[in-house]
Design a protein around this motif. Structure first.
Motif, mmCIF file in Angstrom:
data_model
loop_
_atom_site.group_PDB
_atom_site.id
_atom_site.type_symbol
_atom_site.label_atom_id
_atom_site.label_comp_id
_atom_site.label_asym_id
_atom_site.label_seq_id
_atom_site.Cartn_x
_atom_site.Cartn_y
_atom_site.Cartn_z
ATOM 1 N N ALA A 138 0.825 -1.206 0.000
ATOM 2 C CA ALA A 138 0.000 0.000 0.000
ATOM 3 C C ALA A 138 0.861 1.259 0.000
ATOM 4 C CB ALA A 138 -0.927 -0.004 1.215
ATOM 5 N N VAL A 139 2.020 1.200 0.668
ATOM 6 C CA VAL A 139 2.938 2.338 0.708
ATOM 7 C C VAL A 139 3.665 2.487 -0.623
ATOM 8 C CG1 VAL A 139 5.074 3.204 1.764
ATOM 9 C CG2 VAL A 139 3.241 2.285 3.213
ATOM 10 N N ALA A 140 4.082 1.364 -1.216
ATOM 11 C CA ALA A 140 4.889 1.413 -2.440
ATOM 12 C C ALA A 140 4.085 1.896 -3.640
ATOM 13 C CB ALA A 140 5.481 0.033 -2.718
ATOM 14 N N GLU A 141 2.803 1.570 -3.709
ATOM 15 C CA GLU A 141 2.056 1.874 -4.944
ATOM 16 C C GLU A 141 1.901 3.361 -5.252
ATOM 17 O OE1 GLU A 141 -1.465 -0.509 -4.866
ATOM 18 O OE2 GLU A 141 -0.349 -2.393 -5.098
ATOM 19 N N PRO A 142 1.611 4.299 -4.390
ATOM 20 C CA PRO A 142 0.947 4.156 -3.088
ATOM 21 C C PRO A 142 -0.577 4.102 -3.276
ATOM 22 C CG PRO A 142 1.520 6.450 -3.438
ATOM 23 C CD PRO A 142 1.953 5.715 -4.681
ATOM 24 N N VAL A 149 6.841 1.961 7.793
ATOM 25 C CA VAL A 149 5.986 2.843 8.589
ATOM 26 C C VAL A 149 6.451 4.293 8.471
ATOM 27 C CG1 VAL A 149 5.146 3.357 10.921
ATOM 28 C CG2 VAL A 149 5.385 0.980 10.181
ATOM 29 N N PHE A 150 7.766 4.504 8.434
ATOM 30 C CA PHE A 150 8.289 5.867 8.250
ATOM 31 C C PHE A 150 7.828 6.441 6.910
ATOM 32 C CE2 PHE A 150 11.657 8.676 6.593
ATOM 33 C CZ PHE A 150 11.591 9.689 7.552
ATOM 34 N N SER A 151 7.877 5.637 5.876
ATOM 35 C CA SER A 151 7.407 6.097 4.556
ATOM 36 C C SER A 151 5.924 6.419 4.585
ATOM 37 C CB SER A 151 7.687 5.028 3.494
ATOM 38 O OG SER A 151 9.073 4.808 3.341
ATOM 39 N N ALA A 152 5.158 5.647 5.344
ATOM 40 C CA ALA A 152 3.732 5.924 5.481
ATOM 41 C C ALA A 152 3.511 7.279 6.144
ATOM 42 C CB ALA A 152 3.054 4.818 6.283
ATOM 43 N N LEU A 206 3.480 4.006 14.258
ATOM 44 C CA LEU A 206 4.898 4.145 14.590
ATOM 45 C C LEU A 206 5.117 3.963 16.091
ATOM 46 C CD1 LEU A 206 7.800 4.844 13.754
ATOM 47 C CD2 LEU A 206 7.217 7.263 14.029
ATOM 48 N N SER A 207 4.225 4.522 16.896
ATOM 49 C CA SER A 207 4.321 4.365 18.348
ATOM 50 C C SER A 207 4.221 2.902 18.744
ATOM 51 C CB SER A 207 3.213 5.182 19.021
ATOM 52 O OG SER A 207 3.173 4.939 20.411
ATOM 53 N N ALA A 208 3.278 2.179 18.138
ATOM 54 C CA ALA A 208 3.110 0.751 18.447
ATOM 55 C C ALA A 208 4.355 -0.043 18.077
ATOM 56 C CB ALA A 208 1.898 0.196 17.707
ATOM 57 N N LEU A 209 4.993 0.298 16.976
ATOM 58 C CA LEU A 209 6.186 -0.420 16.527
ATOM 59 C C LEU A 209 7.386 -0.116 17.416
ATOM 60 C CD1 LEU A 209 7.603 -2.200 14.378
ATOM 61 C CD2 LEU A 209 8.021 -0.095 13.078
ATOM 62 N N LEU A 237 14.410 3.790 15.663
ATOM 63 C CA LEU A 237 14.275 5.186 15.221
ATOM 64 C C LEU A 237 15.615 5.731 14.741
ATOM 65 C CD1 LEU A 237 12.002 7.389 15.168
ATOM 66 C CD2 LEU A 237 13.112 8.342 17.191
ATOM 67 N N ASP A 238 15.609 6.355 13.570
ATOM 68 C CA ASP A 238 16.834 6.965 13.034
ATOM 69 C C ASP A 238 16.709 8.487 13.060
ATOM 70 O OD1 ASP A 238 15.053 7.503 11.004
ATOM 71 O OD2 ASP A 238 16.008 6.193 9.521
ATOM 72 N N ALA A 239 17.734 9.180 12.544
ATOM 73 C CA ALA A 239 17.757 10.645 12.579
ATOM 74 C C ALA A 239 16.573 11.239 11.819
ATOM 75 C CB ALA A 239 19.075 11.157 12.006
ATOM 76 N N ALA A 240 16.223 10.630 10.683
ATOM 77 C CA ALA A 240 15.092 11.129 9.907
ATOM 78 C C ALA A 240 13.793 11.000 10.697
ATOM 79 C CB ALA A 240 14.986 10.379 8.582
ATOM 80 N N GLY A 241 13.661 9.911 11.435
ATOM 81 C CA GLY A 241 12.476 9.715 12.260
ATOM 82 C C GLY A 241 12.408 10.721 13.402
ATOM 83 N N GLN A 242 13.565 11.017 13.992
ATOM 84 C CA GLN A 242 13.603 12.029 15.048
ATOM 85 C C GLN A 242 13.133 13.382 14.517
ATOM 86 O OE1 GLN A 242 17.631 12.073 16.480
ATOM 87 N NE2 GLN A 242 17.509 10.014 17.370
#
Length: 423
Positions: A76-80, A115-118, A136-139, A147-152
């Motif tokens: 669903a994310v890739a298509e999107p 999830v980050f892409s979503a 994202l919170s659940a994961l 979590l990486d720098a982009a996520g922060q």
């Protein structure tokens, strides 16, 4: 808990072997595999304890349900596919919340980038972004390393740009909490990124939202933790000072408490955070000057719920330490009696018993004239019962009894001669 680890595939193969070689039914095969690995000291907390679907006709291995759901979300994310994305986010989040093993397996198989892409795809859609942040919170729950720098930066940006939206603020702070618990580097990165004024600002701006206030206070408290065993020295003390000196944290928390006098969940969190911020004598005095001491004494005297008893005693314990004038205020307000009543109300709660013993000890250690009034309230018997019932209370209970002037047996655990310490 065992310290050895195995891969999910190893566990799945053992289950499959039990089914094919020993003709066990699926549930029995899983139970047997669990017993087998646990007997070898293997930690199975991150293992999905279920039967993987049988291989397809071409021999290809099938996946656990959480990974099938992840695949659907990834498509669903890739298509999107923006129409399908909400349903897939909801399904994946629900399975992640079921147990750590599910989200751990998903995390190992690339769930975070999906999830980050979503979250990025949903940037312009408020409802979809809210759902993506909840996923994202659940994961991240129990997996702060994901979590990486982009996520922060995504979380910081969301909290800055949508600070007027209580629901979005709450979702962002929940992600933050999971990312910072037991992860010192994430804490330091977020503090450098400006998270502290965003948290205190959320408490002020959404002071009528119990969940926002409670969660933001909890996040502030986590910023003062030193719970990452991978780091020899954290910045817990520095973060506490920054919250107080640069962000007026004590006033913000004490003022917030006034709106929730009948909400034990919020009040216990605020008390817990205040006690974590009391890292200097002048900070303790600030709490007193702001009315925090009288508030806490009244709160403890009026509410016997477990969270309030534990955190209220803990906060008063800090304020009573080496402060005879505070001890007098606590006594006059009924704080000592309330602590003993808390011990009566929660005899099986070791944390309540321990904090109450520490509070009694701090009250009398430099104010011996308070010993007799406290003993007259029945303190000796309650503390002795706590000591007998809870091994973790032994040291603090003995110290409280000693400073109250009671007869205490002081054992010499080691005399320097050959032999181990008494257990």
């Amino acid at each position: 808990m065992g310290s050895k680890q195995i891969a999910q595939e190893t566990f799945d193969d053992a289950v499959q072997e039990n089914i094919t070689e020993f003709e066990m039914d699926p549930e029995e095969a899983v139970r047997e595999a669990v017993l087998q690995f646990e007997s070898q000291g293997v930690d199975l907390s991150n293992i999905v304890k279920a039967v993987r679907p049988p291989a397809s006709e071409n021999g290809q291995r099938q996946k656990h349900q959480i990974l099938l759901t992840l695949d659907s979300l990834a498509r669903a994310v890739a298509e999107p596919d923006m129409a399908e994305l909400p349903q897939q986010l909801s399904a994946f989040a629900a399975q992640c919340k079921e147990q750590l093993a599910f989200r751990y397996l998903a995390g190992q198989k690339g769930a975070y980038p999906v999830v980050f892409s979503a979250c990025q795809l949903a940037a312009g859609d408020r409802e979809l972004l809210l759902q993506a942040l909840c996923t994202l919170s659940a994961l991240l729950d129990g997996q702060p390393d994901l979590l990486d720098a982009a996520g922060q930066e995504l979380l910081l940006q969301s909290l800055r740009e949508r600070r007027d939206d209580a629901e979005m603020t709450l979702a962002g702070i929940r992600c933050l909490r999971h990312a910072c618990l037991k992860h010192e580097q994430n804490r330091q990165d977020f503090v450098r990124g400006g998270i502290l004024p965003l948290l205190t600002g959320a408490i002020v701006q959404h002071g009528d939202s119990a969940e926002v206030v409670r969660t933001a206070a909890s996040a502030l408290r986590i910023m003062t933790f030193d719970d990452d065993i991978r780091v020899p020295f954290g910045h817990a003390h520095d973060h506490a000072k920054m919250i107080v000196l640069e962000n007026d944290g004590l006033r913000v928390l004490i003022e917030a408490a006034k709106a929730f006098t009948d909400n034990s969940g919020v009040l216990s969190e605020l008390c817990a955070t205040l006690s974590r911020l009391s890292v200097r004598n002048e900070f303790c005095q600030d709490i007193v000057d702001l009315g925090g001491l009288n508030f806490m004494v009244t709160l403890l005297a009026d509410c016997m719920e477990h969270p309030i008893c534990e955190q209220g005693c803990a906060a008063l314990c800090v304020l009573a330490l080496r402060k005879p004038e505070n001890c007098s205020v606590i006594m006059e307000g009924g704080g000592a009696l309330a602590a003993l009543q808390a011990m009566k109300a929660h005899p099986r709660e070791v944390a309540v018993q321990k904090q109450a013993c520490m509070l009694i000890r701090n009250l009398v250690s430099r104010s011996r004239d308070l010993s007799q009034p406290i003993l007259a309230m029945g303190a000796e018997l309650l503390i002795a019962e706590a000591r007998a019932a809870h091994r973790d209370c032994d040291d603090v209970a003995r110290a409280a009894l000693r400073d109250l002037g009671c007869q205490v047996e002081l054992r010499e655990l080691w005399t320097g001669q050959k032999g181990s310490l008494a257990q």
